[in-house]
Structures are given as C-alpha cells and as structure tokens.
Scaffold this motif. Structure first.
Motif, PDB file in Angstrom:
ATOM      1  N   ASP A 189       0.798  -1.216   0.000  1.00 15.26           N
ATOM      2  CA  ASP A 189       0.000   0.000   0.000  1.00 15.26           C
ATOM      3  C   ASP A 189       0.836   1.273   0.000  1.00 15.26           C
ATOM      4  N   VAL A 190       2.159   1.132   0.000  1.00 14.55           N
ATOM      5  CA  VAL A 190       3.065   2.272   0.049  1.00 14.55           C
ATOM      6  C   VAL A 190       3.570   2.580  -1.352  1.00 14.55           C
ATOM      7  N   PHE A 191       3.722   3.872  -1.666  1.00 17.14           N
ATOM      8  CA  PHE A 191       4.381   4.252  -2.908  1.00 17.14           C
ATOM      9  C   PHE A 191       5.691   4.954  -2.598  1.00 17.14           C
ATOM     10  N   VAL A 192       6.772   4.454  -3.193  1.00 15.25           N
ATOM     11  CA  VAL A 192       8.063   5.138  -3.168  1.00 15.25           C
ATOM     12  C   VAL A 192       8.521   5.281  -4.610  1.00 15.25           C
ATOM     13  N   ALA A 193       8.738   6.514  -5.032  1.00  9.04           N
ATOM     14  CA  ALA A 193       9.154   6.761  -6.408  1.00  9.04           C
ATOM     15  C   ALA A 193      10.487   6.090  -6.703  1.00  9.04           C
ATOM     16  N   ARG A 194      10.644   5.675  -7.920  1.00  8.42           N
ATOM     17  CA  ARG A 194      11.882   4.997  -8.329  1.00  8.42           C
ATOM     18  C   ARG A 194      13.096   5.903  -8.187  1.00  8.42           C
ATOM     19  N   THR A 195      12.898   7.211  -8.278  1.00  5.35           N
ATOM     20  CA  THR A 195      14.026   8.134  -8.164  1.00  5.35           C
ATOM     21  C   THR A 195      14.206   8.672  -6.742  1.00  5.35           C
ATOM     22  N   ALA A 196      13.452   8.149  -5.783  1.00  6.33           N
ATOM     23  CA  ALA A 196      13.665   8.516  -4.378  1.00  6.33           C
ATOM     24  C   ALA A 196      14.763   7.645  -3.784  1.00  6.33           C
ATOM     25  N   ARG A 197      15.329   8.101  -2.659  1.00  6.14           N
ATOM     26  CA  ARG A 197      16.390   7.346  -1.989  1.00  6.14           C
ATOM     27  C   ARG A 197      16.039   7.195  -0.509  1.00  6.14           C
ATOM     28  N   LEU A 198      15.995   5.950  -0.032  1.00  2.67           N
ATOM     29  CA  LEU A 198      15.777   5.646   1.375  1.00  2.67           C
ATOM     30  C   LEU A 198      16.985   4.889   1.892  1.00  2.67           C
ATOM     31  N   ARG A 199      17.558   5.381   2.991  1.00  3.45           N
ATOM     32  CA  ARG A 199      18.720   4.730   3.581  1.00  3.45           C
ATOM     33  C   ARG A 199      18.540   4.602   5.083  1.00  3.45           C
ATOM     34  N   GLY A 200      18.957   3.460   5.627  1.00  2.00           N
ATOM     35  CA  GLY A 200      18.889   3.244   7.061  1.00  2.00           C
ATOM     36  C   GLY A 200      17.516   2.787   7.497  1.00  2.00           C
ATOM     37  N   ARG A 201      17.194   3.011   8.760  1.00  2.51           N
ATOM     38  CA  ARG A 201      15.928   2.543   9.350  1.00  2.51           C
ATOM     39  C   ARG A 201      14.812   3.529   9.025  1.00  2.51           C
ATOM     40  N   VAL A 202      14.099   3.248   7.948  1.00  7.25           N
ATOM     41  CA  VAL A 202      12.983   4.079   7.497  1.00  7.25           C
ATOM     42  C   VAL A 202      11.724   3.234   7.528  1.00  7.25           C
ATOM     43  N   GLY A 203      10.720   3.669   8.281  1.00  8.95           N
ATOM     44  CA  GLY A 203       9.449   2.963   8.367  1.00  8.95           C
ATOM     45  C   GLY A 203       8.333   3.791   7.769  1.00  8.95           C
ATOM     46  N   LEU A 204       7.549   3.189   6.869  1.00 10.72           N
ATOM     47  CA  LEU A 204       6.472   3.887   6.174  1.00 10.72           C
ATOM     48  C   LEU A 204       5.143   3.208   6.473  1.00 10.72           C
ATOM     49  N   GLY A 205       4.178   3.963   7.011  1.00 12.52           N
ATOM     50  CA  GLY A 205       2.868   3.413   7.303  1.00 12.52           C
ATOM     51  C   GLY A 205       2.064   3.140   6.048  1.00 12.52           C
ATOM     52  N   ALA A 206       1.013   2.328   6.198  1.00 13.48           N
ATOM     53  CA  ALA A 206       0.165   1.962   5.068  1.00 13.48           C
ATOM     54  C   ALA A 206      -0.388   3.214   4.395  1.00 13.48           C
ATOM     55  N   GLY A 207      -0.307   3.237   3.057  1.00  9.83           N
ATOM     56  CA  GLY A 207      -0.831   4.353   2.292  1.00  9.83           C
ATOM     57  C   GLY A 207       0.090   5.553   2.197  1.00  9.83           C
ATOM     58  N   ALA A 208       1.248   5.492   2.825  1.00  8.61           N
ATOM     59  CA  ALA A 208       2.199   6.605   2.739  1.00  8.61           C
ATOM     60  C   ALA A 208       2.790   6.681   1.343  1.00  8.61           C
ATOM     61  N   SER A 209       3.231   7.881   0.958  1.00  6.92           N
ATOM     62  CA  SER A 209       3.872   8.040  -0.345  1.00  6.92           C
ATOM     63  C   SER A 209       5.111   8.922  -0.201  1.00  6.92           C
ATOM     64  N   VAL A 210       6.173   8.493  -0.888  1.00  2.27           N
ATOM     65  CA  VAL A 210       7.427   9.247  -0.948  1.00  2.27           C
ATOM     66  C   VAL A 210       7.664   9.527  -2.420  1.00  2.27           C
ATOM     67  N   LEU A 211       7.568  10.787  -2.818  1.00  4.20           N
ATOM     68  CA  LEU A 211       7.549  11.108  -4.228  1.00  4.20           C
ATOM     69  C   LEU A 211       8.946  11.284  -4.821  1.00  4.20           C
ATOM     70  N   PHE A 212       8.992  11.824  -6.000  1.00  3.99           N
ATOM     71  CA  PHE A 212      10.170  11.776  -6.857  1.00  3.99           C
ATOM     72  C   PHE A 212      11.329  12.580  -6.276  1.00  3.99           C
ATOM     73  N   CYS A 213      12.476  11.903  -6.236  1.00  6.72           N
ATOM     74  CA  CYS A 213      13.764  12.515  -5.864  1.00  6.72           C
ATOM     75  C   CYS A 213      13.847  12.921  -4.398  1.00  6.72           C
ATOM     76  N   CYS A 214      12.943  12.431  -3.561  1.00  8.21           N
ATOM     77  CA  CYS A 214      13.106  12.643  -2.125  1.00  8.21           C
ATOM     78  C   CYS A 214      14.303  11.837  -1.618  1.00  8.21           C
ATOM     79  N   ALA A 215      14.863  12.294  -0.497  1.00  7.82           N
ATOM     80  CA  ALA A 215      15.944  11.557   0.170  1.00  7.82           C
ATOM     81  C   ALA A 215      15.599  11.448   1.645  1.00  7.82           C
ATOM     82  N   LEU A 216      15.405  10.218   2.119  1.00  5.90           N
ATOM     83  CA  LEU A 216      15.163   9.941   3.531  1.00  5.90           C
ATOM     84  C   LEU A 216      16.363   9.157   4.032  1.00  5.90           C
ATOM     85  N   GLU A 217      17.199   9.790   4.835  1.00  2.00           N
ATOM     86  CA  GLU A 217      18.482   9.220   5.226  1.00  2.00           C
ATOM     87  C   GLU A 217      18.552   9.131   6.750  1.00  2.00           C
ATOM     88  N   ALA A 218      18.359   7.929   7.258  1.00  2.00           N
ATOM     89  CA  ALA A 218      18.404   7.679   8.698  1.00  2.00           C
ATOM     90  C   ALA A 218      19.836   7.325   9.075  1.00  2.00           C
TER      91      ALA A 218
END
Length: 340
Positions: A182-211
């Motif tokens: 149920d989560v959307f993460v754009a192909r051009t986004a970057r997630l690193r480390g301990r990142v938790g996303l709740g149901a229905g959350a979205s991370v759009l294009f070119c975001c960077a979430l760096e834990a």
C-alpha cells in the motif's frame, strides 16, 4: 539524452521540442509537460504536470533538486524562453516571463506572475498571487523589489547559476526494498537506514530519507512530496499520520504531528516539536527546539503564529492528503507498468 524517469498521467505524456541538452541523475518528468528546445535538467530535477499543464520555453534550465509543479484544481505553470532556475527551488502554479533568473532556494507560489528579465535572489519566497514587474531584482520573504536590474546583469547571474550546477549531487538513488504493497516510493527517491512507512504513505520523486542515526518513521497516508530531504543525525524523525510534507522541505531530527501540513521549502531545525493539526507556511523556518502548538497557522523565519487553523484550511489539508493517496496508487501502477 532523456530524463531518467518519464511517466504519463491520465493519458498525457511529456513532450520535448528537441532532445534535452542534459538530463541529470534522477531527473523526472510527469504528465502534460511541454518543454522547448535545448532544455537542461539537473540531478533530481522534477517537472510534474499531473492535473494541469506545464509549458516551458526554449533553453529552460532547471537546477539540481529543483521542482516545477502545478495546483491540481486551479493553475498550471508556464515559463517563457531562457528561464534559469538554480538549486533547490520550486516553481509552483505560476507564470514566469522570458529571461528570468530564479536563484537557489527560491519558492514561487500559486498564482504569481513574474515579468520578463526579473531576478529572484537566493532564498526569496514569492507569496501567492504576487505580480512582480519585469526588470527588477527581488529579495526576501515576501519577495520585494530591491533595485532595477542593470543592463546585462540577468544574463551574468544566469551564467553564475549554471556554473554552480556543474557540481552535481553525488550518488545515484538506491531503490528501496520490501515495501508494504500500500506504500508508494518513487523509483528516483532514496531511502537509507531505518525508514518505516505506514500503510498508504507516499514518498515522491527525488526525495531523500536518510536515517544516519535514529530512525525515520512516517505515519499512514502521509505524503512526502518531491525533493524533500529528511535526515536523522540524532534521535530520529517521527511524522504522524494524514500529514503533508510539501516539495523541497528540509527536516532534521524532530517530531511532526498528525493531520499537519509543512509548506513548500520550509526548513525544520533539530529538536523541533510540531503538534497535531498545525499548518506551517511555505518558506518558513523553525529554531532548534522550537514548539509549534496545535490549532494554528504558523509562518515566518523563525515561525510565529499567523492565525487560527480554521475550517477552510483544515478542509484544504484533508483534500491534499486524499489527493496524494490517489497519486500514490496511480504512480505505483505506472511504475509497475514501466518496469514490465
């Protein structure tokens, strides 16, 4: 050369008058975008025409981690020829004339109009529905005319902006693994480390979430919009459910409550505590350790109470959450189709 990612939206695909001169890593173009000759898109540059058109003239230059977007129910974005946009800037549902220079860290908001040959200086915020005459330099938040632009100055400042863009952003995005369906993460986004996303959350294009230290936890149905950077270097970042984090926001270790909206280009300092039901205006900043109490519209640098969070604003915030839940489903399906 083509953008790294192009996706249709409601049957409309992007079109270029000619192949771009350059498209950087993570560059993304969505929907009904019409782009002129000799365009240049930097690393993590995003052009998103999902609900209204984006029309960009010849020799359009979009710097690294900058965003062009629209107001879904109201207004597209149009730029004339030879417009130069620096790093980490946002053009949102506005009209910009020819030979305009938008420097780094600028936010231009809905319904604004910028005349030919204007210079919007670094760090400025152009408030909604502003009408800025051509031929002047503008600075501040809200952006105000500070002096006329000297002959040849706009071209010189555009060249400086473009020279800085040669530096690039660094590593390529790393696609996340093992996501909830149920989560959307754009192909051009970057997630690193301990990142938790709740149901229905979205991370759009070119975001960077760096834990880098503590975790980053994002609540259900919360949307994090293009080119936002969230980085934990201490206790971590927690964002409640049904919250909107708009384009090009910068968030350090902090707590953000449920049903809140963090406006375009805002900067959240370490230790900030934002309660439930808060709206933080575009371009605002917080001081380290600042507390934003519930039920208010906050804005300024640093943020202060501007007014109550009335029923109209609350309804608008809910519409954005619902819209981005829908976007998440649509974009997930489009990415899956592209991947085959």
């Amino acid at each position: 050369m083509n953008p790294e990612l192009t996706l249709p939206y409601e049957g409309e695909s992007p079109s270029f008058a000619s192949r771009p001169v350059w498209c950087g890593r993570g560059s993304t173009v969505i929907g009904a975008a019409r782009i002129g000759d000799q365009s240049w898109l930097g690393d993590a540059a995003v052009i998103r025409a999902d609900g209204q058109p984006v029309t960009l003239g010849d020799r359009f230059w979009l710097g690294h981690r900058s965003t062009v977007h629209i107001a879904t129910f109201a207004h597209g974005t149009t730029c004339g020829d030879r417009v130069t946009v620096g790093r980490n800037s946002v053009l949102h549902a506005c009209t910009i004339g020819a030979d305009v220079v938008v420097e780094d860290d600028v936010v231009i908001l809905d319904g604004s109009s910028i005349g030919d040959g204007a210079v919007i200086e670094a760090g400025a915020t152009v408030f909604p529905r502003s009408d800025l005459a051509g031929g002047f330099a503008y600075a501040g938040s809200p952006a105000k005319a500070v002096r006329p632009v000297a002959p040849g100055e706009a071209a010189e400042r555009a060249e400086r902006v473009r020279e800085r863009s040669a530096e690039g952003l660094g590593a390529d995005p790393e696609p996340p693994q093992d996501l909830d369906p149920d989560v959307f993460v754009a192909r051009t986004a970057r997630l690193r480390g301990r990142v938790g996303l709740g149901a229905g959350a979205s991370v759009l294009f070119c975001c960077a979430l760096e834990a880098e230290a503590g975790p980053i936890v994002v609540g259900a149905d919360t949307n994090i919009q293009d080119n936002t950077v969230i980085r934990s270097r201490g206790e971590g970042v927690v964002i409640g459910r049904d919250t909107t984090i708009a384009h090009n926001v910068r968030i350090a270790d902090s707590r953000i409550g449920a049903r809140s909206l963090i406006g375009i280009g805002a900067v959240i300092a370490p230790g900030t505590l934002i309660a439930d039901d808060v709206m933080l205006a575009a371009g605002a900043t917080t001081d380290p350790g600042q507390i934003l109490e519930s039920g208010h519209l906050w804005g300024g640098r640093p943020a202060r109470i501007l007014g109550p969070l009335d029923a109209e604003r609350r309804a608008m915030m809910l519409r954005i959450v619902e819209s981005y839940c829908r976007h998440g489903r649509e974009y997930r399906a489009a990415q899956e189709e592209l991947a085959g």
